[in-house]
Design a protein around this motif. Structure first.
Motif, mmCIF file in Angstrom:
data_model
loop_
_atom_site.group_PDB
_atom_site.id
_atom_site.type_symbol
_atom_site.label_atom_id
_atom_site.label_comp_id
_atom_site.label_asym_id
_atom_site.label_seq_id
_atom_site.Cartn_x
_atom_site.Cartn_y
_atom_site.Cartn_z
ATOM 1 N N VAL A 1 0.823 -1.210 0.000
ATOM 2 C CA VAL A 1 0.000 0.000 0.000
ATOM 3 C C VAL A 1 0.858 1.263 0.000
ATOM 4 O O VAL A 1 0.395 2.342 -0.392
ATOM 5 C CB VAL A 1 -0.983 -0.004 1.193
ATOM 6 C CG1 VAL A 1 -0.254 0.270 2.514
ATOM 7 C CG2 VAL A 1 -2.116 1.006 0.983
ATOM 8 N N CYS A 2 2.128 1.159 0.407
ATOM 9 C CA CYS A 2 2.996 2.340 0.445
ATOM 10 C C CYS A 2 3.438 2.784 -0.949
ATOM 11 O O CYS A 2 4.136 3.790 -1.073
ATOM 12 C CB CYS A 2 4.213 2.089 1.338
ATOM 13 S SG CYS A 2 3.781 2.037 3.087
ATOM 14 N N GLY A 3 3.028 2.061 -1.974
ATOM 15 C CA GLY A 3 3.219 2.558 -3.326
ATOM 16 C C GLY A 3 2.239 3.683 -3.643
ATOM 17 O O GLY A 3 2.457 4.454 -4.582
ATOM 18 N N ALA B 1 -7.967 -3.739 -6.750
ATOM 19 C CA ALA B 1 -7.735 -5.110 -6.279
ATOM 20 C C ALA B 1 -8.544 -6.142 -7.054
ATOM 21 O O ALA B 1 -8.114 -7.289 -7.202
ATOM 22 C CB ALA B 1 -8.056 -5.210 -4.784
ATOM 23 N N GLN B 2 -9.703 -5.744 -7.575
ATOM 24 C CA GLN B 2 -10.560 -6.694 -8.288
ATOM 25 C C GLN B 2 -10.541 -6.487 -9.808
ATOM 26 O O GLN B 2 -11.413 -6.998 -10.510
ATOM 27 C CB GLN B 2 -11.993 -6.610 -7.749
ATOM 28 C CG GLN B 2 -12.106 -6.877 -6.258
ATOM 29 C CD GLN B 2 -11.415 -8.162 -5.842
ATOM 30 O OE1 GLN B 2 -11.401 -9.142 -6.591
ATOM 31 N NE2 GLN B 2 -10.830 -8.165 -4.655
ATOM 32 N N HIS C 1 -3.910 -10.011 1.997
ATOM 33 C CA HIS C 1 -2.779 -9.828 2.912
ATOM 34 C C HIS C 1 -2.311 -8.380 2.955
ATOM 35 O O HIS C 1 -1.947 -7.858 4.012
ATOM 36 C CB HIS C 1 -1.627 -10.740 2.488
ATOM 37 C CG HIS C 1 -0.391 -10.606 3.334
ATOM 38 N ND1 HIS C 1 0.636 -9.728 3.019
ATOM 39 C CD2 HIS C 1 -0.029 -11.214 4.483
ATOM 40 C CE1 HIS C 1 1.571 -9.813 3.943
ATOM 41 N NE2 HIS C 1 1.201 -10.701 4.837
ATOM 42 N N GLU C 2 -2.315 -7.705 1.802
ATOM 43 C CA GLU C 2 -1.721 -6.372 1.703
ATOM 44 C C GLU C 2 -2.686 -5.228 2.015
ATOM 45 O O GLU C 2 -2.247 -4.094 2.200
ATOM 46 C CB GLU C 2 -1.135 -6.163 0.304
ATOM 47 C CG GLU C 2 0.080 -7.029 0.001
ATOM 48 C CD GLU C 2 1.278 -6.710 0.879
ATOM 49 O OE1 GLU C 2 1.355 -5.576 1.397
ATOM 50 O OE2 GLU C 2 2.138 -7.597 1.050
ATOM 51 N N SER C 3 -3.975 -5.494 2.075
ATOM 52 C CA SER C 3 -4.916 -4.433 2.434
ATOM 53 C C SER C 3 -4.601 -3.901 3.825
ATOM 54 O O SER C 3 -4.395 -4.674 4.769
ATOM 55 C CB SER C 3 -6.353 -4.961 2.399
ATOM 56 O OG SER C 3 -7.247 -3.991 2.916
ATOM 57 N N CYS C 4 -4.546 -2.573 3.954
ATOM 58 C CA CYS C 4 -4.206 -1.999 5.266
ATOM 59 C C CYS C 4 -5.383 -2.073 6.228
ATOM 60 O O CYS C 4 -5.224 -1.852 7.431
ATOM 61 C CB CYS C 4 -3.736 -0.551 5.108
ATOM 62 S SG CYS C 4 -5.055 0.637 4.750
#
Length: 421
Positions: free
Chosen positions: A172-174, A397-398, A342-345
């Motif tokens: 997410v830091c992108g 994401a989708q 996994h990567e969703s904040c």
């Protein structure tokens, strides 16, 4: 049309990336000296005239971005180089960081001059920690040579410093505002907008964010007196692009290509085709957040307009992931969904809950126990995520799922039970 070109990558293999003197020997920092004789508006206009769009994924007009950053009135501003490159399947910025770090620094200094910044920050992904020593050495050498620091190259009042930060591996830091939060030492979570980053970004200063490829493009473009860059590509999409090709191909790697090349040429000519004689199943464009292309779309031109016209991701990060028939469409989507879950904040409900529910639906489809109602709800949740999520992670994401439902409807079909008499 030549299938590969050398413009952004023109210095690869021509100098020692650990030596400033070596970079200067091949003409390094000539572009900076030229830029210092121009004002920021002229530099921004040069980018606009060449049709340069950001190379980090959003494809925002780079000349416009620099003009907007320059127009913000503030005593202090900063430039941020997004070297997070967290998009799966994307590794072209790594090549620039390792093989031509001084060109990146030169581009960052020019950006600082153009927008009126006094500090630059490189935010590099944790997995590239092996590149830190070389980059820190390059910054130190530039400081000693007068390319960084106070009154750069004798220009009174142009003070500019570059700092290197490492992330902790969060995808997410992108996203620009999450990157700024992480730079400040906070959890990498997106901010509400407005204010926008150009007004209040890193350390609450007006900030101009560009990725590695975008900034590395600036020095050669300033020296392109013959207009080579604009002669490449197509009339509506000039120039070149670095792409990362990986997956089930014989020759994965990074290639600099002219816009207008087709997906078929990229996969079969540059990457050598599908390995071991297998058949192409799908192609994902732009990383895990990108849409899927079917084999019937291989003649699509690799341009912003061409990709959009084919209902594909508009270039994105430059990643091209090739998947053969050994991986099922649903299997691929489940793997992609695991990544985003996994990567969703977890900050916003559409992304946090949407990812959780869609993972369950995909599991049911893989087991063959899904219903028509499951398919309708899954598509509904995916569309809600794309329109209501707080940042680009949830919004895209989708993308793979929604495009797969268009390209491969048969894999979502509900099995009809045969009535037993």
């Amino acid at each position: 049309m030549s299938k590969t070109v050398s413009f952004i990558t023109r210095n690869f293999g021509k100098y020692n990336p650990s030596s400033l003197a070596s970079y200067e020997f091949i003409g390094g920092f000539t572009a900076l000296r030229k830029a210092l004789d121009m004002d920021g508006d002229a530099i921004a206009q040069l980018l606009a005239d060449n049709g340069v769009q950001g190379r980090g994924g959003a494809a925002y007009d780079m000349g416009r971005k620099w003009s907007q950053a320059r127009a913000v009135q503030a005593p202090h501003k900063c430039v941020v180089c997004n070297a997070d490159e967290g998009e799966p399947g994307t590794f072209k910025d790594r090549e620039l960081l390792s093989k031509d770090p001084f060109q990146l620094l030169e581009g960052m200094i020019i950006a600082g001059w153009a927008v009126g910044a006094d500090n630059g920050y490189i935010y590099m992904r944790e997995e590239y920690s092996h590149l830190r020593p070389q980059l820190l050495s390059a910054i130190e050498q530039c400081e000693k040579a007068g390319y960084l620091g106070e009154n750069i190259l004798g220009h009174e009042g142009f003070h500019y410093h570059i700092h290197l930060y490492s992330g902790a591996g969060a995808y997410v830091c992108g996203e620009g505002s999450a990157l700024c939060e992480s730079l400040e030492g906070h959890s990498g979570r997106p901010r509400m907008k407005p204010p926008f980053i150009k007004q209040c970004g890193a350390f609450h200063l007006p900030t101009c964010v560009n990725n590695v490829e975008s900034l590395s493009l600036v020095p050669p473009l300033l020296l392109d007196k013959d207009g080579f860059y604009k002669s490449q590509g197509t009339p509506d999409c000039p120039g070149t692009k670095l792409i990362s090709v990986c997956g089930n191909v014989k020759n994965p790697g990074v290639f600099e290509v002219p816009f207008g090349i087709t997906l078929r040429e990229i996969i079969y000519d540059l990457a050598g085709g599908i390995e071991d004689g297998h058949q192409l199943q799908l192609v994902q464009l732009g990383g895990a957040s990108g849409r899927l292309a079917s084999p019937a779309q291989l003649d699509t031109q690799y341009t912003y307009k061409g990709m959009k016209g084919a209902d594909l991701t508009a270039i994105g990060s430059g990643a091209i992931l090739v998947v053969d028939e050994r991986t099922s469409v649903i299997g691929f989507l489940r793997m992609t969904q695991q990544f985003f879950s996994h990567e969703s904040c977890g900050q916003c409900t559409p992304c946090r809950e949407g990812n959780r529910h869609i993972a369950r639906f995909l599991d049911k489809i893989a087991a063959g126990t899904h219903t028509e109602e499951d398919i309708k709800l899954m598509e509904k949740y995916a569309n809600i995520m794309s329109t209501a999520s707080m940042c680009g992670l949830g919004e895209t994401a989708q993308s793979a799922l929604l495009s797969a439902m268009k390209r491969f409807p048969e894999v979502f079909a509900v099995k009809k039970e045969v009535a037993v008499r």
